[in-house]
Design an enzyme around this catalytic site. Structure first.
Site, mmCIF file in Angstrom:
data_model
loop_
_atom_site.group_PDB
_atom_site.id
_atom_site.type_symbol
_atom_site.label_atom_id
_atom_site.label_comp_id
_atom_site.label_asym_id
_atom_site.label_seq_id
_atom_site.Cartn_x
_atom_site.Cartn_y
_atom_site.Cartn_z
ATOM 1 N N GLY A 2 -3.161 -1.656 -7.172
ATOM 2 C CA GLY A 2 -2.075 -2.617 -7.302
ATOM 3 C C GLY A 2 -2.369 -3.665 -8.364
ATOM 4 N N HIS A 55 0.829 -1.207 0.000
ATOM 5 C CA HIS A 55 0.000 0.000 0.000
ATOM 6 C C HIS A 55 0.864 1.258 0.000
ATOM 7 C CE1 HIS A 55 -2.880 -2.924 1.974
ATOM 8 N NE2 HIS A 55 -3.636 -2.425 1.019
#
EC number: 6.3.2.1
Length: 283
Positions: A152, A41
């Site tokens: 992602g 993250h």
């Protein structure tokens, strides 16, 4: 010590905060998360900061993408650690609504994605999932009105679904994929890795090794089918219950049978004990 980001919990407060950033002619990037933040993250936040001068991170564990049998209640929540990480990265705003703020009484509208959402990968095993993802991400985009949104690549089908949705619905957001961040032994970072026992954590690296071996064989000229079958056997022999191990076109997610079928991606989902892991690599 970095100042804490502004934490907002209602849509009107969020819009005022975003409007204040807009008055300074700032480009805004959104990083949607469900919290339990790890270095993967953080890499998304850092990419966001390279793309835009202001960064909004959402933290919302979205109930509509969990089936009743899945881990919504047990999903890891690490609020204090998350805020410390985001403060260290100089994030501007944390959007942290509760379920009623996101889905108020009487909420009755859903986004039903098709195209890459019906590729026969995650949708085959979690048919509820992409409707929940598309609906919440669509709301996040209209709430935050970012110029960029960072996702992602580990959740590769999700990335394709969100990219298609933003384009199809003219949401004015450029969706950017960020490479998967891995542990030193190759395991893709995931909030669900905390569920793995020490023994399972060691075994989990087989997913990445199998994909790398299949990709190596395909690049060396082996036929796709036996190269993929060999990787699938590695995964099953390690004790995983395999949901899928597929090679697909990297943009359309259409099935592929040879290297000539375009840019390729190997995608896997498998369960080890009680923990379901997903991953993918480019070929």
């Amino acid at each position: 010590m970095s100042p804490s980001p502004l934490i907002v919990r209602t849509v009107p407060t969020l819009r005022r905060a975003v409007d204040n950033l807009r008055k300074r002619k700032a480009a805004i990037a959104l990083v949607p998360t469900m919290g339990a933040l790890h270095d993967g993250h953080v890499s998304l936040v850092r990419l966001a900061k390279r793309r835009a001068s202001r960064v909004v991170v959402s933290i919302f564990v979205n109930p509509t993408q969990f089936a009743p049998t899945e881990d919504f209640g047990a999903y890891p929540r690490t609020w204090k650690a998350d805020i410390a990480k985001l403060a260290a990265e100089d994030v501007d705003i944390v959007w942290h609504p509760d379920v009623k703020a996101m889905y108020p009484d009487g909420f009755a509208t859903r986004i039903v994605p098709q195209g890459p959402a019906l590729a026969g990968l995650e949708d085959r095993f979690r048919p509820h999932f992409f409707g929940g993802v598309a609906t919440v991400v669509g709301k996040l985009f209209t709430q935050c009105r970012p110029d960029f949104a960072i996702f992602g690549e580990k959740d590769f089908q999700q990335l394709r679904v969100v990219t298609q949705m933003a384009r199809d619905l003219d949401l004015g957001v450029k969706v950017i994929g960020s490479r998967t961040v891995r542990e030193r032994d190759g395991l893709a970072m995931s909030s669900r890795n905390v569920y793995l026992s020490p023994e399972e954590r060691q075994t989990a690296t087989v997913l990445y090794r199998a994909m790398k071996e299949s990709a190596r064989r395909i690049k060396a000229g082996d036929a796709v089918a036996p190269a993929m079958a060999g990787g699938a056997e590695m995964i099953k022999a390690a004790g995983f219950a395999l949901d899928y191990y597929e090679i697909r076109h990297a943009e359309t997610l259409a099935p592929a049978t040879s290297r000539k079928d375009g840019p390729l991606r190997i995608l896997v989902a498998a369960k080890l004990g009680n923990t379901r892991l997903i991953d993918n690599i480019a070929v």
